[in-house]
Design an enzyme around this catalytic site. Structure first.
Site, PDB file in Angstrom:
ATOM      1  NE  ARG A  46      -2.840   0.433   3.388  1.00  0.00           N
ATOM      2  CZ  ARG A  46      -2.116   0.666   4.498  1.00  0.00           C
ATOM      3  NH1 ARG A  46      -1.420   1.777   4.624  1.00  0.00           N
ATOM      4  NH2 ARG A  46      -2.100  -0.207   5.482  1.00  0.00           N
ATOM      5  CE1 TYR A  98     -16.576  11.233 -15.846  1.00  0.00           C
ATOM      6  CE2 TYR A  98     -16.140  11.190 -13.493  1.00  0.00           C
ATOM      7  CZ  TYR A  98     -16.470  10.534 -14.659  1.00  0.00           C
ATOM      8  OH  TYR A  98     -16.694   9.188 -14.630  1.00  0.00           O
ATOM      9  CG  ASP A 170      -9.898  15.813 -14.762  1.00  0.00           C
ATOM     10  OD1 ASP A 170      -9.194  15.225 -15.608  1.00  0.00           O
ATOM     11  OD2 ASP A 170     -10.899  15.287 -14.219  1.00  0.00           O
ATOM     12  CE  LYS A 195     -12.687   7.736 -18.175  1.00  0.00           C
ATOM     13  NZ  LYS A 195     -13.025   9.003 -17.535  1.00  0.00           N
TER      14      LYS A 195
HETATM   15  C1  LIG Z   1     -13.457   9.396 -16.237  1.00  0.00           C
HETATM   16  C2  LIG Z   1     -13.106  10.719 -15.710  1.00  0.00           C
HETATM   17  C3  LIG Z   1     -12.874  10.917 -14.347  1.00  0.00           C
HETATM   18  C4  LIG Z   1     -13.051   9.815 -13.327  1.00  0.00           C
HETATM   19  O1  LIG Z   1     -12.125   8.794 -13.494  1.00  0.00           O
HETATM   20  P1  LIG Z   1     -12.389   7.266 -13.088  1.00  0.00           P
HETATM   21  O2  LIG Z   1     -11.142   6.600 -13.510  1.00  0.00           O
HETATM   22  O3  LIG Z   1     -13.604   6.819 -13.831  1.00  0.00           O
HETATM   23  O4  LIG Z   1     -12.602   7.245 -11.613  1.00  0.00           O
HETATM   24  C5  LIG Z   1     -12.503  12.179 -13.921  1.00  0.00           C
HETATM   25  N1  LIG Z   1     -12.381  13.199 -14.791  1.00  0.00           N
HETATM   26  C6  LIG Z   1     -12.605  13.048 -16.098  1.00  0.00           C
HETATM   27  C7  LIG Z   1     -12.460  14.215 -17.001  1.00  0.00           C
HETATM   28  C8  LIG Z   1     -12.974  11.813 -16.612  1.00  0.00           C
HETATM   29  O5  LIG Z   1     -13.217  11.681 -17.921  1.00  0.00           O
END
Ligand SMILES: *Cc1c(COP(=O)(O)O)cnc(C)c1O
Length: 384
Positions: A46, A98, A170, A195
């Protein structure tokens, strides 16, 4: 070295024990110590794991940051960033966040005594007006999902830093290949590695990248204290994906632009939201802070019936949430990713019932366009 060289090599020296060119999946919970207090830098997985450490070094380098931290999901990474705050602190975030981030802020963190306001991050003035004396964090996405609004990272960071406010971006939609928030002045870059960084739709993960050692210390503490760490195999998948990030992003962007241009010319399509189109209201700003425009776009079909018919008729494009994988995904934000946003708010944000979002993949673009064309044929009503 260049971006691709870094992506393929940083954190990924051949394994000293065997020469293996690929970082092993260190599937272990603990590490044997030779005597009390003597270990090789790892005590418990961890706290630290060599596969994860390789990914963290790699992502830090790609974002141009000194410290990287991997998490079990993008949401866990964003949650860690909010762990820099204390009860009573105020956060200003983009009005078009998001959905999962909005839910975390409103339905989890509000109960912990944090407060949130949302600004139109296209306008620095609007951000400025939303700040309060107790604002500690500005949290933005650019481009936004799904209408692709752009926030000026540099101008917003400048404004925030005058008031001692931390800026987190982000960067999931652009990936560090097309946009580097830290170089533009932000303090924190956060990712859903699910992503583009993974890029193959086969894992869920997140990352936080920072430069400030104090901020890094707190994130490291939270990563271990809260424990939302990714499994070694998940880290390995992202490491593998990142090796081809540059070539994938170039193709996503080339295909994205071709699809956007085609849709813009199509008589059944009203508007196309893609920052790479000169018709995008913030095209110049996008060009100034991004080195490419990615594979995300959305377009207006005119009605829910039209969107529904189109989504039922696609064959190559898959109707699904998520984005950033090699395969083209198509979705209906109003009823899928943004279903929890109240309708009047959706309308205000431009997330109409006729809006369709595409994560343009890296298939042959002629095939993607042909599929969209045949699906557009099926739309019953022409947009007004
Ligand atoms: C998918 C996404 C998230 C969240 O990520 P997870 O891996 O699904 O927890 C946060 N911000 C953006 C812009 C996203 O596309």
């Amino acid at each position: 070295m260049g971006f691709s060289t870094d992506a393929i090599h940083i954190g990924q020296e051949p394994d000293p024990a065997t020469g293996a060119i690929i970082v092993p999946i260190y599937q272990t919970s603990t590490y044997v110590q030779t005597e009390l207090g003597h270990h090789k830098g790892y005590e418990y997985s961890r706290t630290g794991n060599p596969t994860r450490a390789a990914l963290e070094r790699n992502l830090a380098a790609l974002e141009g940051g000194a410290f990287g931290f991997a998490f079990s999901s993008g949401m866990a990474a964003i949650h860690a960033v909010t762990g820099l705050l204390r009860t009573g602190d105020h956060v200003v975030a983009g009005r078009n966040l998001y959905g999962g981030t909005f839910r975390l802020f409103e339905r989890v963190l509000r109960d912990y005594g944090l407060s949130f306001d949302y600004a139109d991050t296209r306008r620095v003035n609007d951000v400025d007006r939303t700040l309060r004396p107790n604002t500690r964090l500005l949290f933005i996405e650019t481009p936004t999902n799904p209408v692709m609004e752009i926030a000026d990272i540099s101008a917003i960071s400048h404004l925030a830093h005058e008031r001692g406010i931390l800026v987190a971006v982000d960067n999931t939609f652009m990936s560090p290949y097309f946009q580097r928030p830290l170089a533009l002045g932000a303090d924190v870059a956060v990712h859903s590695t699910t992503k583009y960084l993974n890029g193959h739709s086969d894992g869920v993960g997140g990352a936080v990248i920072v430069n400030n050692p104090d901020v890094a210390g707190r994130i490291r503490f939270l990563q271990n204290a809260v424990g939302a760490v990714p499994a070694p195999f998940e880290c390995w998948l992202v490491l593998r994906g990142v090796k081809t990030l540059a070539v994938r992003m170039r193709q996503h962007s080339e295909n994205g632009l071709a699809v956007a241009q085609h849709l813009e010319r199509h008589p059944k399509v009203k508007t196309v939201h893609y920052p790479g189109l000169p018709s995008h209201p913030q095209h110049e700003l996008a060009r100034s802070q991004m080195t490419g425009f990615g594979g995300m776009l959305s377009f207006e079909t005119g009605s829910r019936e039209n969107a529904c018919a189109l989504l039922k008729s696609v064959r190559l494009c898959s109707l699904a949430e998520s984005l950033g994988g090699v395969e083209t995904l198509i979705s209906h934000p109003a009823s899928m990713t943004h279903a929890s946003v109240p309708e009047d708010e959706r309308d205000r944000l431009g997330i109409t019932s006729g809006l369709v979002r595409i994560s343009v993949g890296v298939e042959d673009v002629e095939d993607i366009i042909a599929d969209l064309d045949q699906a557009l044929e099926s739309m019953p009503v022409c947009p007004s």
